[in-house]
Design an enzyme around this catalytic site. Structure first.
Site, short mmCIF file in Angstrom:
data_model
loop_
_atom_site.label_atom_id
_atom_site.label_comp_id
_atom_site.label_asym_id
_atom_site.label_seq_id
_atom_site.Cartn_x
_atom_site.Cartn_y
_atom_site.Cartn_z
N TYR A 112 51.23 32.87 28.72
CA TYR A 112 49.95 32.15 28.66
C TYR A 112 50.15 30.76 28.07
CZ TYR A 112 47.40 36.53 29.59
OH TYR A 112 46.91 37.68 30.14
N LEU A 116 31.01 37.80 39.70
CA LEU A 116 29.95 38.70 39.25
C LEU A 116 29.17 38.12 38.08
CD1 LEU A 116 31.99 42.02 39.48
CD2 LEU A 116 30.01 41.44 40.89
#
Length: 322
Positions: free
Chosen positions: A37, A210
């Site tokens: 990351y 969503l």
């Protein structure tokens, strides 16, 4: 569970620290990261970003004191490339040892609470993987081990190999899981339940698809759901997403919060990883803990986003049988 993938390339260090502090204030103590990351994921990425950046940021936050490390269940991952040379990726014994030491250094800690395989390694024998992990546990550098992006049979294979060596084995599996991507229901969730693994869904809102993406488009706001895998999912489910957003409006709830609440209602799910870019996003996501979806709402969600497998089949994993 707090996901830190945005820390560094998308969220400044100052804002990342504020998010972590607020997470502790809310009682959120599980922080999920990975050695890779820190790579820039878009045009907003900052100069100097790269693999390891996020772990370094978290380590500096720990160093600010206040018992931050002691109050954090720290999880990171190993597997993806950290360089171009041999043994700088996957799960060879050498890479596992070097990667763990490097993560400990970047995170400024003497141990990891959960060390997760970021992907199954199809080229390294399980005997080698478990031996490398066992050494780390004996040295006190890792307490528990988990997997990520495993199929159900990978979980079974890993657990049986660990059992044959009298090792603890896996305690968790981190998989992509949301209303639009339910494939884990066929074999991953049943395998995890059978072996007693906690399930940690990542991308709980399918890259923002969503999270009210259509409403945000109408309002002229930018949305993550219009890029990346969120955009691909939206392209194939626009009608269902529109109906989903209307259902959420009828419930008086934000689509993002309903999506998280649905995951929390699934058998075997420990809790989703949320990756806020701001403190406000973190605060808002906690609304999901207060939402109870009744049977009719759950049935309607199944109509909009059907579970995988043939209709009318036995519940997984028996969906394959007749």
């Amino acid at each position: 569970m707090l996901g830190t993938m945005n820390f560094g390339p998308e969220t400044s260090e100052q804002d990342s620290r504020a998010i972590m502090d607020r997470a502790h204030e809310h009682g959120i103590d599980f922080f999920d990261t990975a050695d890779v990351y820190g790579r820039s994921t878009g045009p907003g990425g900052r100069a100097g970003d790269g693999p390891g950046t996020t772990e370094q940021l978290i380590g500096r936050w720990f160093d600010t004191g206040g018992g931050r490390r002691d109050r954090t269940v720290l999880a990171t991952k190993v597997y993806l490339p950290m360089g171009d040379r041999p043994n700088e990726n996957r799960l060879s014994a050498l890479h596992v040892r070097r990667a763990c030491e490097a993560s400990l250094t970047r995170l400024r800690t003497d141990h990891l609470d959960l060390y997760q395989m970021h992907h199954v390694d199809r080229s390294t024998p399980w005997e080698e993987v478990w031996e490398a992990f066992h050494v780390l546990r004996q040295q006190g550098k890792v307490l528990y081990f988990g997997s990520s992006n495993f199929a159900g049979w990978h979980i079974a294979q890993a657990q049986e190999a660990a059992r044959s060596r009298h090792h603890l084995g896996l305690v968790s599996e981190q998989s992509i899981y949301n209303l639009m991507n339910r494939w884990v229901e066929l074999d991953v969730l049943p395998a995890a339940r059978r072996y007693g693994l906690g399930v940690i869904p990542w991308s709980p809102l399918q890259g923002g698809a969503l999270g009210g993406v259509l409403r945000k488009q109408r309002e002229g706001g930018a949305s993550r759901g219009t890029t990346g895998h969120g955009a691909g999912a939206l392209a194939g489910h626009r009608d269902a997403v529109a109906a989903y957003e209307q259902l959420c409006a009828d419930l008086g709830e934000d689509p993002a919060h309903v999506g998280l609440a649905w995951l929390l209602a699934q058998d075997g799910v420990t809790g989703p990883v949320i990756g806020p870019r701001t403190v406000a996003q973190l605060d808002g996501s906690l609304r999901a803990l207060s939402i109870t979806l009744d049977r009719d709402t759950l049935a309607r969600l199944d109509e909009l986003f059907p579970p995988p497998g043939p209709r009318g089949a036995q519940p997984a994993p028996e969906a394959y049988a007749w």
